[in-house]
Design an enzyme around this catalytic site. Structure first.
Site, PDB file in Angstrom:
ATOM      1  N   GLY A 136       0.981  -1.132  -0.088  1.00 30.01           N
ATOM      2  CA  GLY A 136      -0.015  -0.034  -0.086  1.00 30.01           C
ATOM      3  C   GLY A 136       0.957   1.094   0.135  1.00 30.01           C
ATOM      4  N   GLY A 138       3.714   1.327   2.217  1.00 29.21           N
ATOM      5  CA  GLY A 138       4.849   0.943   2.762  1.00 29.21           C
ATOM      6  C   GLY A 138       5.327   1.425   4.349  1.00 29.21           C
ATOM      7  N   SER A 219      -6.218   1.928  12.933  1.00 32.51           N
ATOM      8  CA  SER A 219      -6.919   2.887  13.916  1.00 32.51           C
ATOM      9  C   SER A 219      -6.553   4.245  13.598  1.00 32.51           C
ATOM     10  CB  SER A 219      -7.112   2.233  15.274  1.00 32.51           C
ATOM     11  OG  SER A 219      -7.813   3.135  16.263  1.00 32.51           O
ATOM     12  N   GLY A 220      -7.474   5.279  13.831  1.00 34.29           N
ATOM     13  CA  GLY A 220      -7.055   6.450  13.529  1.00 34.29           C
ATOM     14  C   GLY A 220      -7.334   7.352  14.786  1.00 34.29           C
ATOM     15  N   TYR A 474      -0.525   3.391  24.558  1.00 36.42           N
ATOM     16  CA  TYR A 474       0.507   3.516  23.323  1.00 36.42           C
ATOM     17  C   TYR A 474       1.733   3.695  24.069  1.00 36.42           C
ATOM     18  CZ  TYR A 474       2.189   4.928  18.851  1.00 36.42           C
ATOM     19  OH  TYR A 474       2.753   5.211  17.644  1.00 36.42           O
TER      20      TYR A 474
HETATM   21  C1  LIG Z   1       5.293   7.110  11.912  1.00 32.55           C
HETATM   22  C2  LIG Z   1       4.068   5.841  11.709  1.00 32.55           C
HETATM   23  C3  LIG Z   1       2.929   6.161  12.296  1.00 32.55           C
HETATM   24  C4  LIG Z   1       1.812   5.230  12.301  1.00 32.55           C
HETATM   25  N1  LIG Z   1       0.675   5.579  12.816  1.00 32.55           N
HETATM   26  C5  LIG Z   1      -0.229   4.639  12.799  1.00 32.55           C
HETATM   27  C6  LIG Z   1      -1.633   4.743  13.456  1.00 32.55           C
HETATM   28  O1  LIG Z   1      -1.818   6.002  13.987  1.00 32.55           O
HETATM   29  N2  LIG Z   1      -2.697   3.911  13.523  1.00 32.55           N
HETATM   30  C7  LIG Z   1      -2.177   2.880  12.671  1.00 32.55           C
HETATM   31  O2  LIG Z   1      -3.231   1.773  12.565  1.00 32.55           O
HETATM   32  N3  LIG Z   1      -1.357   2.580  12.208  1.00 32.55           N
HETATM   33  C8  LIG Z   1      -0.182   3.354  12.129  1.00 32.55           C
HETATM   34  N4  LIG Z   1       1.063   2.913  11.626  1.00 32.55           N
HETATM   35  C9  LIG Z   1       1.279   1.789  11.009  1.00 32.55           C
HETATM   36  C10 LIG Z   1       0.914   1.598   9.587  1.00 32.55           C
HETATM   37  O3  LIG Z   1       0.747   2.860   8.992  1.00 32.55           O
HETATM   38  C11 LIG Z   1      -0.344   0.898   9.258  1.00 32.55           C
HETATM   39  O4  LIG Z   1      -0.236  -0.281   9.623  1.00 32.55           O
HETATM   40  C12 LIG Z   1      -1.118   1.282   8.082  1.00 32.55           C
HETATM   41  O5  LIG Z   1      -2.368   0.578   8.030  1.00 32.55           O
HETATM   42  C13 LIG Z   1      -0.214   0.481   6.976  1.00 32.55           C
HETATM   43  O6  LIG Z   1      -0.947   1.142   5.669  1.00 32.55           O
HETATM   44  P1  LIG Z   1      -0.044   0.875   4.283  1.00 32.55           P
HETATM   45  O7  LIG Z   1      -0.952   1.339   3.139  1.00 32.55           O
HETATM   46  O8  LIG Z   1       1.223   1.610   4.240  1.00 32.55           O
HETATM   47  O9  LIG Z   1       0.219  -0.459   4.032  1.00 32.55           O
HETATM   48  P2  LIG Z   1       1.762  -1.325   3.802  1.00 32.55           P
HETATM   49  O10 LIG Z   1       2.595  -0.998   4.796  1.00 32.55           O
HETATM   50  O11 LIG Z   1       2.044  -1.165   2.567  1.00 32.55           O
HETATM   51  O12 LIG Z   1       1.209  -2.981   4.153  1.00 32.55           O
HETATM   52  C14 LIG Z   1       0.895  -3.229   5.206  1.00 32.55           C
HETATM   53  C15 LIG Z   1       0.226  -4.829   5.124  1.00 32.55           C
HETATM   54  O13 LIG Z   1      -1.044  -4.759   4.526  1.00 32.55           O
HETATM   55  C16 LIG Z   1      -0.860  -5.501   3.422  1.00 32.55           C
HETATM   56  N5  LIG Z   1      -1.502  -4.593   2.260  1.00 32.55           N
HETATM   57  C17 LIG Z   1      -1.195  -3.510   1.724  1.00 32.55           C
HETATM   58  N6  LIG Z   1      -2.370  -3.135   1.041  1.00 32.55           N
HETATM   59  C18 LIG Z   1      -3.089  -4.343   0.744  1.00 32.55           C
HETATM   60  C19 LIG Z   1      -4.094  -4.714  -0.378  1.00 32.55           C
HETATM   61  N7  LIG Z   1      -4.722  -3.640  -1.157  1.00 32.55           N
HETATM   62  N8  LIG Z   1      -4.517  -5.821  -0.053  1.00 32.55           N
HETATM   63  C20 LIG Z   1      -4.054  -6.615   0.691  1.00 32.55           C
HETATM   64  N9  LIG Z   1      -3.221  -6.531   1.612  1.00 32.55           N
HETATM   65  C21 LIG Z   1      -2.392  -5.119   1.447  1.00 32.55           C
HETATM   66  C22 LIG Z   1       0.811  -5.684   3.037  1.00 32.55           C
HETATM   67  O14 LIG Z   1       0.962  -6.958   2.426  1.00 32.55           O
HETATM   68  C23 LIG Z   1       1.108  -5.557   4.417  1.00 32.55           C
HETATM   69  O15 LIG Z   1       1.201  -6.960   5.096  1.00 32.55           O
HETATM   70  C24 LIG Z   1       2.003   3.872  11.756  1.00 32.55           C
HETATM   71  C25 LIG Z   1       3.271   3.656  11.090  1.00 32.55           C
HETATM   72  C26 LIG Z   1       4.299   4.674  10.849  1.00 32.55           C
HETATM   73  C27 LIG Z   1       5.675   4.370  10.483  1.00 32.55           C
END
Ligand SMILES: Cc1cc2nc3c(=O)[nH]c(=O)nc-3n(C[C@H](O)[C@H](O)[C@H](O)COP(=O)(O)OP(=O)(O)OC[C@H]3O[C@@H](n4cnc5c(N)ncnc54)[C@H](O)[C@@H]3O)c2cc1C
Length: 554
Positions: A136, A138, A219-220, A474
């Site tokens: 998505g 990353g 979660s947001g 957290y």
């Molecule tokens: C600075 C920072 C702050 C963060 N804050 C939060 C927060 O407030 N809340 C929260 O929930 N998380 C948070 N996260 C964690 C992260 O952002 C979440 O896990 C987010 O949901 C990942 O989304 P992404 O699009 O970057 O997915 P990716 O990192 O690209 O992928 C995550 C997983 O989902 C799978 N995936 C992605 N897209 C698809 C698709 N279309 N179909 C099937 N599988 C898919 C991937 O294979 C992987 O296993 C944070 C991370 C960082 C680095």
């Protein structure tokens, strides 16, 4: 994507600066023994590490089939593109990226532009015996994106970012059909043009996607009003090895164990999510985040618990412990003379008139959204509960500080890493009755780990999401890695101690960061052995060849 750092958080050219935050340097010197004014390591240069990237292994037949599926322009074997797609943004990821230890880099990055193309990519990969990892934004911090080191089959990173449109809004039902590769800001922009909001604002909002949120059970910040992603997603379309999985966007259904719930949190192991029907709401007339101070963390937690149990409808409930409150105040940008006077007067008032121990006080935020009348009513109702627990409203400006910090925080991790400091987070959820014991156990475990490592460490915490029956805590922790020691190993000691404390005290291994590989070792303690067996059966039955993001979750 091209502008994303391959070695750190966010965009190339954007970095954390401490110079405009005068209280930060003495604070970090006191709590970590580190002078942040000393020059940090320079950003790693791609030219120096480019030769460490293994050559792609993409059989001709597979390359041809992928080109036929999506077009030549959307099949990339470029080294930098592959490295950006190799991992997420966990501390382990960043430490290894920075030193050119790139791991099992995908052999190609494929960018389908439609659901049909996603299907064609999946079929091409399956017939060539390749592995597919959905990508998505990353931003995973749980090791959910990296291929196993020993993976011998061709590995494809399937970047869904071209699927970025809001397709339709059913205004009667407040349901929007949205493609899964859309990034947070673009989603909100498209919805806002029609007067709606999705209301899902994780801290990673700018760089993460709808599909990623679903696949990790994200979660947001405003989940208290809008719900977690699991509440917001009503229907799904997923390309799986046995065809297109479609769940209907009905508000509830009695069709056996929920298939929708199985896809939520599946981390790409069941298929590639192409589209979701999600709940949207009209943009509220008013949004407000107010700051409060509590005499202690226990008072703040009790107030949040009472708000959650009451008829108050707030959008954000957040309360920091005293160590995090100190950090928050230390990250304030240059205060003006008036700010300083106001803050000195406030401290005097709090200690002399209200009996606060200023060193123990805790900063809190409550958010309100809706009509002017609703916001006013909720503020009043929540304000009464806050007052009952000794809390005091300090107005709207701390809300602005909070927004500023939210933007800075992800970049500060890279800034500290440049100076040899490991900083990371662990989060969990538990019933209200367990908050105190979990908090105490985690602090003791982290401090024990720092002592074992012989480092000066710091741990701080906030309550970030509330529910009727419990909440999310957290934790953020940091320490300077010892000279000559492997930072990842030292980090592992602290991280493991915290995670173990979660499961030992009845909390979950993660409230919203998913399992990936980082948390997989605690899964059985969390969901029991039969739970793990069920998940294995689900993944093996859906993807018998183990082609979809193998090695994650179980
Ligand atoms: C600075 C920072 C702050 C963060 N804050 C939060 C927060 O407030 N809340 C929260 O929930 N998380 C948070 N996260 C964690 C992260 O952002 C979440 O896990 C987010 O949901 C990942 O989304 P992404 O699009 O970057 O997915 P990716 O990192 O690209 O992928 C995550 C997983 O989902 C799978 N995936 C992605 N897209 C698809 C698709 N279309 N179909 C099937 N599988 C898919 C991937 O294979 C992987 O296993 C944070 C991370 C960082 C680095």
């Amino acid at each position: 994507m091209a502008a994303q750092k391959w070695w750190g958080w966010g965009l190339e050219g954007v970095r954390f600066a401490h110079e405009d935050k005068p209280a930060l340097r003495p604070f970090i010197r006191e709590v970590l023994g580190v002078d942040i004014a000393r020059p940090g390591a320079a950003a790693p240069r791609w030219e120096d590490l480019r030769s460490e990237v293994p050559e792609p292994h993409l059989p001709d037949g597979l390359r041809d089939a992928l080109i036929e599926a999506v077009g030549e322009a959307f099949v990339s074997t470029d080294a930098l593109d592959r490295v950006v797609h190799a991992r997420g943004k966990s501390l382990r990821d960043l430490v290894r990226q920075r030193r050119g230890d790139f791991g099992r880099v995908p052999d190609a990055v494929v960018r389908p532009g439609s659901e049909e193309e996603v299907g064609a990519v999946l079929r091409a990969a399956l017939s060539a015996g390749a592995v597919l990892i959905a990508f998505g934004g990353g931003t995973s911090i749980s090791g959910s994106l990296e291929a196993p080191a020993e993976e011998g089959r061709p590995v494809l990173s399937v970047d869904l970012a071209r699927l970025d449109r809001v397709l339709d809004i059913d205004v009667t039902s407040r349901l929007a059909r949205v493609q899964a590769g859309v990034f947070g800001p673009h989603l909100e922009e498209q919805l806002a043009a029609r007067g709606y909001t999705f209301g899902h604002f994780p801290d990673s909002f700018t760089h993460s996607t709808l599909g990623g949120w679903i696949a990790t059970r994200s979660s947001g910040m405003q989940s208290d009003r809008y719900g977690d992603i699991a509440d917001l997603v009503k229907g799904l379309r997923v390309v799986t090895p046995s065809g297109l999985l479609v769940t209907r966007p009905v508000p509830a259904s009695s069709t056996g164990p929920s298939i929708r719930e199985m896809v939520l949190g599946s981390e790409g192991r069941l298929g590639l999510i192409t589209e979701a029907t999600v709940h949207v709401r009209p943009i509220p007339a008013r949004r407000e985040i107010l700051g409060y101070l509590f005499p202690s963390f226990a008072d703040g937690l009790e107030a949040m618990g009472e708000i959650a149990a009451s008829e108050c409808r707030v959008s954000v409930t957040r309360v920091s412990d005293a160590p995090e409150t100190r950090f928050s105040f230390a990250t304030r940008s240059d205060p003006t003379v008036i700010d300083r006077l106001k803050s000195a007067a406030l401290k005097t008032y709090l200690s002399r008139r209200r009996g606060f121990d200023v060193g123990a006080m805790c900063l809190s935020f409550l958010g309100y959204e809706g009509s002017q009348g609703h916001v006013a009513e909720q503020r009043k109702a929540a304000g009464k509960i806050v007052a009952r627990h000794g809390g005091l409203c300090i107005g709207a400006s701390p809300g602005a500080l909070y927004d500023q910090k939210k933007f800075d925080t992800p970049y500060i991790r890279d800034f500290l890493l440049d100076r040899g400091v490991a900083a990371d987070v662990s989060e969990t959820a538990m019933p209200w009755s367990r908050l105190g014991p979990v908090y105490d156990a985690v602090r003791a475990a982290a401090n024990g780990a720092f002592a074992e490592l012989g480092v000066q460490g710091y741990i701080m915490c906030h309550l970030s999401h509330s529910y009727h029956s419990g909440a999310c805590l957290y934790f953020t922790f940091a320490f300077e890695s010892s000279p000559g020691a492997e930072m990842i190993d030292q980090y592992g000691v602290a991280k493991s101690a915290i995670q173990q404390a979660f499961v030992d005290t009845g909390a979950t291994l993660s409230h919203h960061h998913a399992v990936g590989t980082e948390h997989a070792q605690w899964l059985e303690q969390d969901i029991s052995a039969p739970g793990v067996a069920m998940l294995r059966a689900l993944f093996d039955g859906t993807d018998p060849g183990g082609h979809l993001n193998p090695g994650k979750i179980v």
